[in-house]
Structures are given as C-alpha cells and as structure tokens.
Write a protein that holds these residues in place. Structure first.
Motif, PDB file in Angstrom:
ATOM      1  N   THR A  59     130.946 -52.654  91.764  1.00 40.91           N
ATOM      2  CA  THR A  59     132.372 -53.039  93.092  1.00 40.91           C
ATOM      3  C   THR A  59     133.219 -52.376  93.801  1.00 40.91           C
ATOM      4  O   THR A  59     133.457 -51.253  93.105  1.00 40.91           O
ATOM      5  CB  THR A  59     132.522 -54.345  92.380  1.00 40.91           C
ATOM      6  OG1 THR A  59     132.177 -55.795  92.006  1.00 40.91           O
ATOM      7  CG2 THR A  59     133.818 -54.723  93.095  1.00 40.91           C
ATOM      8  N   LEU A  60     133.009 -51.913  95.059  1.00 37.86           N
ATOM      9  CA  LEU A  60     133.549 -51.347  95.689  1.00 37.86           C
ATOM     10  C   LEU A  60     135.322 -52.312  96.164  1.00 37.86           C
ATOM     11  O   LEU A  60     134.294 -53.203  96.485  1.00 37.86           O
ATOM     12  CB  LEU A  60     133.446 -50.705  97.015  1.00 37.86           C
ATOM     13  CG  LEU A  60     132.196 -49.681  96.593  1.00 37.86           C
ATOM     14  CD1 LEU A  60     131.843 -49.226  98.374  1.00 37.86           C
ATOM     15  CD2 LEU A  60     133.578 -48.462  96.533  1.00 37.86           C
ATOM     16  N   ALA A  61     136.163 -51.819  96.420  1.00 34.74           N
ATOM     17  CA  ALA A  61     137.299 -53.064  96.353  1.00 34.74           C
ATOM     18  C   ALA A  61     138.418 -51.836  96.602  1.00 34.74           C
ATOM     19  O   ALA A  61     138.487 -50.390  96.953  1.00 34.74           O
ATOM     20  CB  ALA A  61     137.833 -53.524  95.415  1.00 34.74           C
ATOM     21  N   GLY A  62     138.912 -52.436  98.368  1.00 37.53           N
ATOM     22  CA  GLY A  62     140.087 -51.588  99.101  1.00 37.53           C
ATOM     23  C   GLY A  62     140.752 -52.408  99.669  1.00 37.53           C
ATOM     24  O   GLY A  62     140.135 -53.690 100.202  1.00 37.53           O
ATOM     25  N   HIS A  63     141.714 -52.322  99.847  1.00 37.61           N
ATOM     26  CA  HIS A  63     143.009 -52.949 100.370  1.00 37.61           C
ATOM     27  C   HIS A  63     143.782 -51.884 101.462  1.00 37.61           C
ATOM     28  O   HIS A  63     143.904 -51.139 101.881  1.00 37.61           O
ATOM     29  CB  HIS A  63     144.229 -53.130  99.715  1.00 37.61           C
ATOM     30  CG  HIS A  63     145.797 -53.560 100.779  1.00 37.61           C
ATOM     31  ND1 HIS A  63     146.486 -52.363 100.943  1.00 37.61           N
ATOM     32  CD2 HIS A  63     146.182 -54.685 100.616  1.00 37.61           C
ATOM     33  CE1 HIS A  63     147.649 -53.926 101.306  1.00 37.61           C
ATOM     34  NE2 HIS A  63     146.707 -54.154 101.713  1.00 37.61           N
ATOM     35  N   SER A  64     143.739 -52.496 102.781  1.00 33.64           N
ATOM     36  CA  SER A  64     143.917 -52.409 104.277  1.00 33.64           C
ATOM     37  C   SER A  64     142.870 -50.806 104.907  1.00 33.64           C
ATOM     38  O   SER A  64     142.018 -51.116 105.210  1.00 33.64           O
ATOM     39  CB  SER A  64     145.321 -51.506 103.944  1.00 33.64           C
ATOM     40  OG  SER A  64     146.198 -51.346 105.285  1.00 33.64           O
ATOM     41  N   VAL A  65     143.312 -50.177 104.626  1.00 27.13           N
ATOM     42  CA  VAL A  65     142.408 -48.242 105.841  1.00 27.13           C
ATOM     43  C   VAL A  65     141.545 -48.629 104.337  1.00 27.13           C
ATOM     44  O   VAL A  65     140.435 -48.310 105.269  1.00 27.13           O
ATOM     45  CB  VAL A  65     143.428 -48.230 106.013  1.00 27.13           C
ATOM     46  CG1 VAL A  65     142.644 -46.431 106.376  1.00 27.13           C
ATOM     47  CG2 VAL A  65     144.568 -47.668 107.024  1.00 27.13           C
ATOM     48  N   GLY A  66     142.025 -48.578 103.576  1.00 32.79           N
ATOM     49  CA  GLY A  66     140.606 -48.267 101.877  1.00 32.79           C
ATOM     50  C   GLY A  66     139.574 -49.213 102.088  1.00 32.79           C
ATOM     51  O   GLY A  66     138.503 -49.084 102.043  1.00 32.79           O
ATOM     52  N   ALA A  67     140.448 -50.466 102.604  1.00 32.81           N
ATOM     53  CA  ALA A  67     138.390 -51.715 103.106  1.00 32.81           C
ATOM     54  C   ALA A  67     137.563 -51.163 104.006  1.00 32.81           C
ATOM     55  O   ALA A  67     136.990 -51.109 103.149  1.00 32.81           O
ATOM     56  CB  ALA A  67     139.892 -52.744 103.262  1.00 32.81           C
ATOM     57  N   ASN A  68     138.058 -50.691 105.321  1.00 26.78           N
ATOM     58  CA  ASN A  68     137.342 -50.441 105.981  1.00 26.78           C
ATOM     59  C   ASN A  68     136.714 -49.049 105.074  1.00 26.78           C
ATOM     60  O   ASN A  68     135.395 -48.190 105.609  1.00 26.78           O
ATOM     61  CB  ASN A  68     138.200 -49.903 107.285  1.00 26.78           C
ATOM     62  CG  ASN A  68     138.042 -51.333 107.664  1.00 26.78           C
ATOM     63  OD1 ASN A  68     137.559 -52.222 108.039  1.00 26.78           O
ATOM     64  ND2 ASN A  68     139.939 -51.383 107.676  1.00 26.78           N
ATOM     65  N   ILE A  69     136.965 -47.971 104.969  1.00 31.57           N
ATOM     66  CA  ILE A  69     136.727 -46.831 103.996  1.00 31.57           C
ATOM     67  C   ILE A  69     136.027 -47.221 103.258  1.00 31.57           C
ATOM     68  O   ILE A  69     134.476 -46.745 103.068  1.00 31.57           O
ATOM     69  CB  ILE A  69     137.657 -45.969 103.460  1.00 31.57           C
ATOM     70  CG1 ILE A  69     138.713 -45.506 104.310  1.00 31.57           C
ATOM     71  CG2 ILE A  69     136.995 -44.523 102.467  1.00 31.57           C
ATOM     72  CD1 ILE A  69     140.089 -44.220 104.070  1.00 31.57           C
ATOM     73  N   ALA A  70     135.854 -48.130 102.395  1.00 35.49           N
ATOM     74  CA  ALA A  70     134.900 -48.443 101.434  1.00 35.49           C
ATOM     75  C   ALA A  70     134.067 -49.288 101.970  1.00 35.49           C
ATOM     76  O   ALA A  70     132.457 -48.994 101.556  1.00 35.49           O
ATOM     77  CB  ALA A  70     135.726 -49.355 100.013  1.00 35.49           C
ATOM     78  N   ALA A  71     133.733 -49.662 103.105  1.00 38.32           N
ATOM     79  CA  ALA A  71     133.326 -50.471 103.588  1.00 38.32           C
ATOM     80  C   ALA A  71     131.687 -49.492 104.517  1.00 38.32           C
ATOM     81  O   ALA A  71     130.915 -49.263 104.734  1.00 38.32           O
ATOM     82  CB  ALA A  71     133.498 -50.708 104.625  1.00 38.32           C
ATOM     83  N   LEU A  72     132.729 -48.391 104.848  1.00 37.46           N
ATOM     84  CA  LEU A  72     131.844 -47.498 105.315  1.00 37.46           C
ATOM     85  C   LEU A  72     130.490 -46.775 104.224  1.00 37.46           C
ATOM     86  O   LEU A  72     129.522 -46.371 104.343  1.00 37.46           O
ATOM     87  CB  LEU A  72     132.530 -46.268 106.444  1.00 37.46           C
ATOM     88  CG  LEU A  72     131.983 -44.770 106.587  1.00 37.46           C
ATOM     89  CD1 LEU A  72     130.966 -45.486 107.802  1.00 37.46           C
ATOM     90  CD2 LEU A  72     133.056 -44.588 107.441  1.00 37.46           C
ATOM     91  N   GLY A  73     131.507 -46.253 103.222  1.00 38.74           N
ATOM     92  CA  GLY A  73     130.771 -45.728 101.903  1.00 38.74           C
ATOM     93  C   GLY A  73     129.956 -46.560 101.802  1.00 38.74           C
ATOM     94  O   GLY A  73     128.445 -46.121 101.588  1.00 38.74           O
ATOM     95  N   ALA A  74     129.808 -47.370 102.106  1.00 37.53           N
ATOM     96  CA  ALA A  74     128.643 -48.631 101.432  1.00 37.53           C
ATOM     97  C   ALA A  74     127.450 -48.737 102.783  1.00 37.53           C
ATOM     98  O   ALA A  74     126.038 -49.185 101.961  1.00 37.53           O
ATOM     99  CB  ALA A  74     129.553 -50.078 100.896  1.00 37.53           C
TER     100      ALA A  74
END
Length: 373
Positions: free
Chosen positions: A190-205
C-alpha cells in the motif's frame, strides 16, 4: 649587507602586513556575504510560509530568490530520507540512495507493506507529521512501514511542488522495484501520502505499473493537493489495484472531485465548493490536515471510523443511504467498495462517533484548541 638585509626585512613585513589586510578584508567580505545570504533565505522562508496559507497557487508563485534557496540543504532530491525499522524496534534514517540496503533491515515478505510518502511540511503541533509517522512505525510492527520524507521544511516543499515532482515520483518507482526484488509482492504493498505526497505516490505507482507490467495493491491518497498545475494532479484509478481518496478540504489545498475507486468525504467537507471547515478547524490548512489525523488515528490507535456509501452529500443528510455498504477508514477495505462514502466525525480525539457517525447530525460548535495549534 646589513643595510640590504634591513631593506629586505622591511619589504617582507610590509608584504606580510598587506597579505594580512587582504585576508582580513576577504574574510570580512565572506562574513557579510554569508549574513546577506542568510537574510535573503530568512525572507524566502517567511514569504513561503505566508503564501502557503493562501493555497498552492500563491505558494508556487511566491517571488522568492531561488538562487539563494538552492544553496541550502534540503533542496536537492538526493537530500530525501528513508525511515526504516531495525529488528530492535529502532527507526533508522537513510539517504534516499540507500534503497538497495533495505533488505538489511526489518523487511519481512510475510507482512503487508505500507510506504508512506511525506512531502508536506508542518511545524511542531498537534498535526506534527513527523511525530505521527514515528508513532506509526513503532506501533504497527505487524507491517513493513517505510517512510519516505521529501519535505522536512517549507523550502524543500516549495522545490518539490515547483521542480522535483517527477524526480521524487521516479524515486518511489525505484523503491517499489527494490522491494519487489527483495521478495515483497506488489499486491501486498500500500502506498499512502498526504497532499503533495499523494501525487508523488501516485506517480511512483504509475511508473512502476508501466515498467513492471503489474500494479501495487493499493494507493491511499489523503486530500491530494491541487498543485501548481492541474496536470500534476496524478491520483487516478489506473495507478493501483485499488485507489482510495480521503478528502479533507476541497477548495484551496485539496482536490474536490472524486478521483479513486473509493472517495471518502468526512463531514461532507470538500464535496461542495463551499467555504466550510472540518470540525475543530478555523482555517483551510487545518481542514487540509484533518484527514491525515483521521488516518493516523485509525492506524495507530486502531480506532474504527466508519463511513457509508451514499449517492451524494444531500442524500446522506437525509439518511437516504445504503447503510449495509459501509467501510472503515484505514488500510483494509471491502472488495466490493466503490463510489462515494460519507461520515460524521468529531472535533477532538478520538475523532470517531463509531456507528453514530453513519448518520448526519448537527455539528457541535466548540473548537478544539489542539486543532487550532
């Protein structure tokens, strides 16, 4: 001969004195330049802090001196840090380039894996991201918990949003590759992230899915940031096997529209573009942080925060929902969960109303001092 020696001696001491003067002058100039750079950087940070309260667009367009900012630690993507656990229950901080060393730490292929991507800076307060993440790592030893920290101060956050999003996303892709090479199944991540981190996590996935031809099991995006450009909103259903979006603000900082297989709107905030705030909050940035605290309470304290599927917020207020189709905020979601989910939560911890949060109720007016901090 003695006269010549005296002349040479005088010339020597005159030259040495001149060199000392030059060294002193150069050193003074260096100190003045350093003080000037520090003053400019202090102004940069003050400006960024002020603009952050106005939202991402203002933050990204802040007229800072980037030449000076680039001189300070934390701007380069290589300054990012990994936080992993040892078998003696100690959190260890590693440079981002140390991904291949992860297999030497307490990473067990028999456990589920949570990678939390942090790219949002907060000062020490009730919302302290770093404190919550440390508690998460030391509490949930049933999981492989890896924290990737891209923002330890506001200047680094600025560069993440403005310049380094793609580089950070690539780092997450490389981390996912390193973990799967070490025997971790992609569907157990599971990748999780808040705010900007959510977009970084999505890009990595997304990069991982394209490169490996397989998806990570789940992405939990906590109030994904609206970013400087709409093209940088990267949370979408195709990046992971399940995409859960936990909304919080939906006006200035967070994305309002549904983006995932499951979109949860605590208290309905962010569903409509109205100027409302989460319980206990008196600012939009507080509302932006609110779902992060809900998520951490569910994971660290094991608190149940249930939400029910409903066609929209108006139907939820009327009690016209499918109360048989419910879920709990956290890491585990029913396989048939899909669509919009709503719930009521409190202004103070514990935030849950338990099963009473599945029904609309008028919010109590008190404001938590902890949330205002």
């Amino acid at each position: 001969m003695q006269r010549h020696t005296a002349r040479q001696s005088a010339q020597f001491w005159t030259g040495w004195g001149l060199q000392l003067c030059l060294i002193f002058f150069w050193h003074t100039q260096q100190l003045e330049a350093s003080a000037s750079i520090d003053r400019i950087q202090k102004h940069n940070l003050e400006l960024l802090t002020q603009q952050l309260n106005r939202g991402w667009r203002a933050f990204c367009d802040a007229p800072v001196d980037e030449g000076v900012m680039a001189l300070f630690e934390g701007i380069n993507p290589s300054d990012a840090r990994l936080h992993v656990m040892t078998i003696t229950n100690q959190s260890v901080q590693l440079p981002i380039k140390s991904m291949p060393e992860l297999r030497d730490f307490d990473i067990n292929p028999q456990r589920k894996t949570l990678i939390y991507v942090n790219a949002f800076h907060t000062a020490d307060s009730y919302f302290s991201v770093q404190e919550h993440l440390t508690l998460l790592q030391t509490t949930r030893r049933d999981l492989n918990v890896i924290v990737v920290d891209f923002a330890t101060h506001v200047a680094q956050l600025y560069y993440t949003v403005r310049h380094h999003l793609s580089v950070h996303g690539y780092s997450i892709y490389k981390l996912l590759s390193a973990l799967t090479d070490a025997g971790i199944a992609a569907q157990d991540i599971t990748l999780a992230g808040h705010s900007v981190g959510a977009n970084i996590a999505a890009l990595g996935a997304d990069l991982y899915a394209k490169g490996s031809k397989q998806q990570v099991g789940q992405l939990i995006a906590i109030d994904p940031a609206t970013m400087c450009r709409t093209t940088d909103i990267l949370v979408r259903q195709t990046v992971a096997g399940r995409v859960v979006v936990l909304h919080g603000e939906g006006d200035v900082f967070g994305v309002r529209v549904p983006l995932g297989h499951v979109d949860i709107y605590p208290n309905g905030i962010g569903y409509f573009p109205r100027k409302k705030l989460q319980p206990g909050c008196d600012s939009k940035i507080c509302s932006h942080m609110y779902p992060f605290v809900l998520f951490m309470e569910a994971l660290i304290e094991g608190v149940m925060i249930p939400a029910t599927k409903c066609e929209n917020w108006s139907k939820f207020r009327q009690g016209d929902c499918s109360f048989e189709n419910t879920l709990n905020i956290g890491l585990i979601y029913p396989s048939n969960a899909k669509g919009l989910y709503f719930c009521m939560t409190q202004p103070n911890p514990p935030f849950t109303y338990m099963e009473h949060g599945l029904r609309y109720q008028i919010r109590r007016p008190e404001i938590s001092n902890a949330l205002k901090a």
